[in-house]
Design a protein around this motif. Structure first.
Motif, PDB file in Angstrom:
ATOM      1  N   ALA A   1       0.681 -15.784  -4.444  1.00 25.19           N
ATOM      2  CA  ALA A   1      -0.710 -16.242  -4.453  1.00 25.19           C
ATOM      3  C   ALA A   1      -1.353 -15.996  -5.815  1.00 25.19           C
ATOM      4  O   ALA A   1      -2.042 -16.871  -6.364  1.00 25.19           O
ATOM      5  N   GLY A   2      -1.122 -14.815  -6.388  1.00 26.38           N
ATOM      6  CA  GLY A   2      -1.682 -14.516  -7.707  1.00 26.38           C
ATOM      7  C   GLY A   2      -1.129 -15.439  -8.778  1.00 26.38           C
ATOM      8  O   GLY A   2      -1.860 -15.948  -9.634  1.00 26.38           O
ATOM      9  N   TRP A   3       0.176 -15.674  -8.750  1.00 30.71           N
ATOM     10  CA  TRP A   3       0.812 -16.560  -9.737  1.00 30.71           C
ATOM     11  C   TRP A   3       0.260 -17.981  -9.606  1.00 30.71           C
ATOM     12  O   TRP A   3      -0.012 -18.646 -10.609  1.00 30.71           O
ATOM     13  N   THR A   4       0.076 -18.450  -8.359  1.00 29.74           N
ATOM     14  CA  THR A   4      -0.459 -19.801  -8.131  1.00 29.74           C
ATOM     15  C   THR A   4      -1.876 -19.924  -8.671  1.00 29.74           C
ATOM     16  O   THR A   4      -2.213 -20.914  -9.341  1.00 29.74           O
ATOM     17  N   ILE A   5      -2.705 -18.931  -8.404  1.00 33.08           N
ATOM     18  CA  ILE A   5      -4.082 -18.951  -8.924  1.00 33.08           C
ATOM     19  C   ILE A   5      -4.066 -18.954 -10.447  1.00 33.08           C
ATOM     20  O   ILE A   5      -4.857 -19.651 -11.097  1.00 33.08           O
ATOM     21  N   GLY A   6      -3.137 -18.199 -11.040  1.00 34.76           N
ATOM     22  CA  GLY A   6      -3.013 -18.196 -12.495  1.00 34.76           C
ATOM     23  C   GLY A   6      -2.635 -19.550 -13.049  1.00 34.76           C
ATOM     24  O   GLY A   6      -3.126 -19.976 -14.105  1.00 34.76           O
ATOM     25  N   ARG A   7      -1.750 -20.284 -12.351  1.00 35.13           N
ATOM     26  CA  ARG A   7      -1.330 -21.619 -12.803  1.00 35.13           C
ATOM     27  C   ARG A   7      -2.484 -22.618 -12.724  1.00 35.13           C
ATOM     28  O   ARG A   7      -2.495 -23.617 -13.448  1.00 35.13           O
ATOM     29  N   LEU A   8      -3.443 -22.399 -11.825  1.00 32.40           N
ATOM     30  CA  LEU A   8      -4.544 -23.350 -11.648  1.00 32.40           C
ATOM     31  C   LEU A   8      -5.609 -23.237 -12.745  1.00 32.40           C
ATOM     32  O   LEU A   8      -6.496 -24.095 -12.830  1.00 32.40           O
ATOM     33  N   LYS A   9      -5.523 -22.174 -13.557  1.00 28.32           N
ATOM     34  CA  LYS A   9      -6.448 -21.990 -14.692  1.00 28.32           C
ATOM     35  C   LYS A   9      -7.909 -22.128 -14.249  1.00 28.32           C
ATOM     36  O   LYS A   9      -8.642 -23.018 -14.690  1.00 28.32           O
ATOM     37  N   MET A  10      -8.325 -21.216 -13.391  1.00 24.79           N
ATOM     38  CA  MET A  10      -9.661 -21.314 -12.806  1.00 24.79           C
ATOM     39  C   MET A  10     -10.658 -20.325 -13.420  1.00 24.79           C
ATOM     40  O   MET A  10     -11.650 -19.951 -12.781  1.00 24.79           O
ATOM     41  N   GLU A  11     -10.412 -19.910 -14.644  1.00 24.03           N
ATOM     42  CA  GLU A  11     -11.326 -18.972 -15.307  1.00 24.03           C
ATOM     43  C   GLU A  11     -12.765 -19.513 -15.382  1.00 24.03           C
ATOM     44  O   GLU A  11     -13.727 -18.746 -15.401  1.00 24.03           O
ATOM     45  N   ALA A  12     -12.900 -20.845 -15.421  1.00 23.88           N
ATOM     46  CA  ALA A  12     -14.243 -21.443 -15.488  1.00 23.88           C
ATOM     47  C   ALA A  12     -15.051 -21.168 -14.224  1.00 23.88           C
ATOM     48  O   ALA A  12     -16.276 -21.335 -14.221  1.00 23.88           O
ATOM     49  N   HIS A  13     -14.381 -20.745 -13.155  1.00 26.94           N
ATOM     50  CA  HIS A  13     -15.072 -20.499 -11.898  1.00 26.94           C
ATOM     51  C   HIS A  13     -15.406 -19.028 -11.683  1.00 26.94           C
ATOM     52  O   HIS A  13     -15.790 -18.635 -10.568  1.00 26.94           O
ATOM     53  N   LEU A  14     -15.243 -18.219 -12.735  1.00 27.49           N
ATOM     54  CA  LEU A  14     -15.858 -16.897 -12.732  1.00 27.49           C
ATOM     55  C   LEU A  14     -17.352 -17.075 -12.962  1.00 27.49           C
ATOM     56  O   LEU A  14     -17.781 -18.039 -13.596  1.00 27.49           O
ATOM     57  N   GLU A  15     -18.144 -16.165 -12.440  1.00 26.78           N
ATOM     58  CA  GLU A  15     -19.578 -16.217 -12.751  1.00 26.78           C
ATOM     59  C   GLU A  15     -19.766 -16.076 -14.265  1.00 26.78           C
ATOM     60  O   GLU A  15     -19.013 -15.362 -14.933  1.00 26.78           O
ATOM     61  N   ASP A  16     -20.775 -16.773 -14.797  1.00 25.68           N
ATOM     62  CA  ASP A  16     -20.963 -16.814 -16.249  1.00 25.68           C
ATOM     63  C   ASP A  16     -21.080 -15.423 -16.866  1.00 25.68           C
ATOM     64  O   ASP A  16     -20.520 -15.156 -17.926  1.00 25.68           O
ATOM     65  N   TRP A  17     -21.808 -14.526 -16.210  1.00 28.94           N
ATOM     66  CA  TRP A  17     -22.003 -13.207 -16.799  1.00 28.94           C
ATOM     67  C   TRP A  17     -20.703 -12.416 -16.867  1.00 28.94           C
ATOM     68  O   TRP A  17     -20.537 -11.552 -17.748  1.00 28.94           O
ATOM     69  N   VAL A  18     -19.750 -12.722 -15.981  1.00 23.61           N
ATOM     70  CA  VAL A  18     -18.441 -12.050 -16.025  1.00 23.61           C
ATOM     71  C   VAL A  18     -17.614 -12.597 -17.198  1.00 23.61           C
ATOM     72  O   VAL A  18     -16.995 -11.844 -17.949  1.00 23.61           O
ATOM     73  N   ARG A  19     -17.627 -13.923 -17.374  1.00 22.20           N
ATOM     74  CA  ARG A  19     -16.878 -14.532 -18.476  1.00 22.20           C
ATOM     75  C   ARG A  19     -17.396 -14.079 -19.836  1.00 22.20           C
ATOM     76  O   ARG A  19     -16.634 -13.945 -20.796  1.00 22.20           O
ATOM     77  N   ASP A  20     -18.700 -13.838 -19.920  1.00 20.86           N
ATOM     78  CA  ASP A  20     -19.316 -13.503 -21.206  1.00 20.86           C
ATOM     79  C   ASP A  20     -19.265 -12.016 -21.544  1.00 20.86           C
ATOM     80  O   ASP A  20     -19.744 -11.611 -22.608  1.00 20.86           O
ATOM     81  N   MET A  21     -18.693 -11.204 -20.670  1.00 18.83           N
ATOM     82  CA  MET A  21     -18.630  -9.770 -20.955  1.00 18.83           C
ATOM     83  C   MET A  21     -17.747  -9.502 -22.165  1.00 18.83           C
ATOM     84  O   MET A  21     -16.715 -10.170 -22.347  1.00 18.83           O
TER      85      MET A  21
ATOM     86  N   THR B   1     -10.488 -21.124  -3.005  1.00 21.34           N
ATOM     87  CA  THR B   1      -9.098 -21.309  -3.437  1.00 21.34           C
ATOM     88  C   THR B   1      -8.277 -20.064  -3.129  1.00 21.34           C
ATOM     89  O   THR B   1      -7.152 -20.139  -2.605  1.00 21.34           O
ATOM     90  N   PHE B   2      -8.816 -18.905  -3.464  1.00 27.37           N
ATOM     91  CA  PHE B   2      -8.154 -17.624  -3.204  1.00 27.37           C
ATOM     92  C   PHE B   2      -7.836 -17.472  -1.719  1.00 27.37           C
ATOM     93  O   PHE B   2      -6.692 -17.191  -1.328  1.00 27.37           O
ATOM     94  N   MET B   3      -8.831 -17.688  -0.862  1.00 35.00           N
ATOM     95  CA  MET B   3      -8.620 -17.511   0.576  1.00 35.00           C
ATOM     96  C   MET B   3      -7.677 -18.572   1.141  1.00 35.00           C
ATOM     97  O   MET B   3      -6.856 -18.284   2.019  1.00 35.00           O
ATOM     98  N   GLY B   4      -7.763 -19.800   0.617  1.00 37.16           N
ATOM     99  CA  GLY B   4      -6.886 -20.855   1.096  1.00 37.16           C
ATOM    100  C   GLY B   4      -5.425 -20.604   0.754  1.00 37.16           C
ATOM    101  O   GLY B   4      -4.536 -20.792   1.596  1.00 37.16           O
ATOM    102  N   ILE B   5      -5.163 -20.155  -0.476  1.00 38.00           N
ATOM    103  CA  ILE B   5      -3.783 -19.887  -0.893  1.00 38.00           C
ATOM    104  C   ILE B   5      -3.195 -18.716  -0.115  1.00 38.00           C
ATOM    105  O   ILE B   5      -2.054 -18.766   0.366  1.00 38.00           O
ATOM    106  N   VAL B   6      -3.980 -17.646   0.026  1.00 33.22           N
ATOM    107  CA  VAL B   6      -3.486 -16.483   0.774  1.00 33.22           C
ATOM    108  C   VAL B   6      -3.266 -16.851   2.245  1.00 33.22           C
ATOM    109  O   VAL B   6      -2.249 -16.469   2.843  1.00 33.22           O
TER     110      VAL B   6
END
Length: 345
Positions: free
Chosen positions: A175-195, A325-330
């Motif tokens: 599940a973790g590897w699949t999420i990594g392949r989907l490149k979903m970093e854009a779906h982190l909350e903005d304040w988390v990405r900007d840390m 996506t996380f819950m669906g893959i798991v």
């Protein structure tokens, strides 16, 4: 005298561990005769529904608590080597694939609960740990932990415990590897990405054996002190199922023949707010009454790994699409596990 006894772990740590292990083993060996003697002393027919339920409760309760106390103590000592800071340092800079495996394995020995999901997630992101690797850890840590494995070993034996360990690690890694392949970093909350990114470091802690014994005691107070009500509730429900539910009753809707039993088990498990300590005694009773192993494992894994409260907590750092996506893959991995083991076993 009392103060001297309290100082024994610090003065003679190795001797204390040996003596404690001996006492634990003697208590564990006495569980069956003591539980049977207690039921025999009660004005209850041992062959009745109530007699069977009481023996189940009086045997399983001290057995689970003894197993849990022993393993949590040992894991508390082990966990003193694997602080969140050291875990981040071990995973930072690793390539995906290998790092997913490492993250899932570290999840077994790292203290984790739903309330710590957000700070752990933020710390991993700041340290530059890839998103998929972070999810491998977040899936493995609550699902494949010492509480779940201890209870499974105590109630079902080492084969089922190892089976669950392999399944849980596989779901976390894939599940973790699949999420990594989907490149979903854009779906982190903005304040988390900007840390700002930080350098993850793991300094030598300098702890001795007596300090790690203290860590073991602290872990017992924290974990066993928190989950014992769940254990009693789970065993009480399991005792009721064991004593009164007719044989093979569960087979009608949790058996191998009912194709819809696995997705139903996952759907029922997701909104439940409990943990391994509360759910595993119930799982034991369900299996004894005809429920299929794959269906029951799917139910248990969904309760622990797809916790709705944890998803709500993670909403603080993840956008809805990434949580879905996380819950669906798991959930897909858990469904596959349930169907495969219903087919094979």
């Amino acid at each position: 005298m009392h103060a001297t006894a309290l100082n024994l772990p610090r003065r003679y740590p190795a001797a204390f561990l040996l003596a404690a292990a001996t006492v634990w083993w003697l208590l564990y060996q006495s569980l069956v005769p003591v539980s049977e003697a207690l039921v025999a002393a009660l004005p209850v027919d041992r062959a009745s529904h109530l007699g069977g339920a009481l023996q189940f409760f009086l045997y399983d309760t001290p057995k689970v608590l003894l197993l849990l106390t022993g393993v949590v103590f040992v894991m508390g000592m082990v966990n003193s080597w694997f602080t969140p800071e050291r875990t981040r340092a071990l995973l930072a800079g690793r390539s995906e694939g290998v790092a997913n495996v490492m993250a899932a394995l570290l999840g077994i020995v790292t203290p984790f609960c739903s309330c710590s999901a957000v700070p752990l997630f933020i710390g991993f992101v700041q340290a530059g740990v890839p998103l998929g690797v972070t999810f491998s850890f977040l899936i493995s840590a609550p699902m494949v932990n010492e509480v779940a494995l201890t209870l499974l070993f105590g109630l079902f034996g080492w084969k089922i415990a190892l089976l669950y360990l392999g399944l849980g690690l596989s779901v976390a890694i894939v599940a973790g590897w699949t999420i990594g392949r989907l490149k979903m970093e854009a779906h982190l909350e903005d304040w988390v990405r900007d840390m700002p990114r930080v350098q993850a470091e793991a300094d030598h802690d300098g702890l001795g054996l007596s300090d790690r014994i203290d860590a073991g005691f602290a872990s017992v107070r924290e974990i066993v002190g928190k989950v014992w009500p769940w254990i009693l509730a789970g065993i009480a429900v399991g005792a009721g199922i064991h004593g009164w539910v007719p044989e093979d009753f569960m087979a009608s809707f949790m058996g191998r023949e009912a194709w819809w039993s696995v997705p139903l088990a996952v759907l029922v498990g997701v909104p439940m707010y409990t943990n391994a300590a509360g759910i595993i005694p119930i799982v034991q009773a369900l299996l004894a009454k005809g429920a299929a192993l794959g269906t029951v494992l799917a139910f248990m894994m969904s309760v622990i790994a797809l916790s709705l409260p944890e998803a709500i907590i993670l909403r603080k750092v993840l956008k809805v699409r990434l949580i879905a996506t996380f819950m669906g893959i798991v959930a897909g991995g858990i469904l596959l596990v349930g169907y495969v083991f219903n087919a094979l076993l």
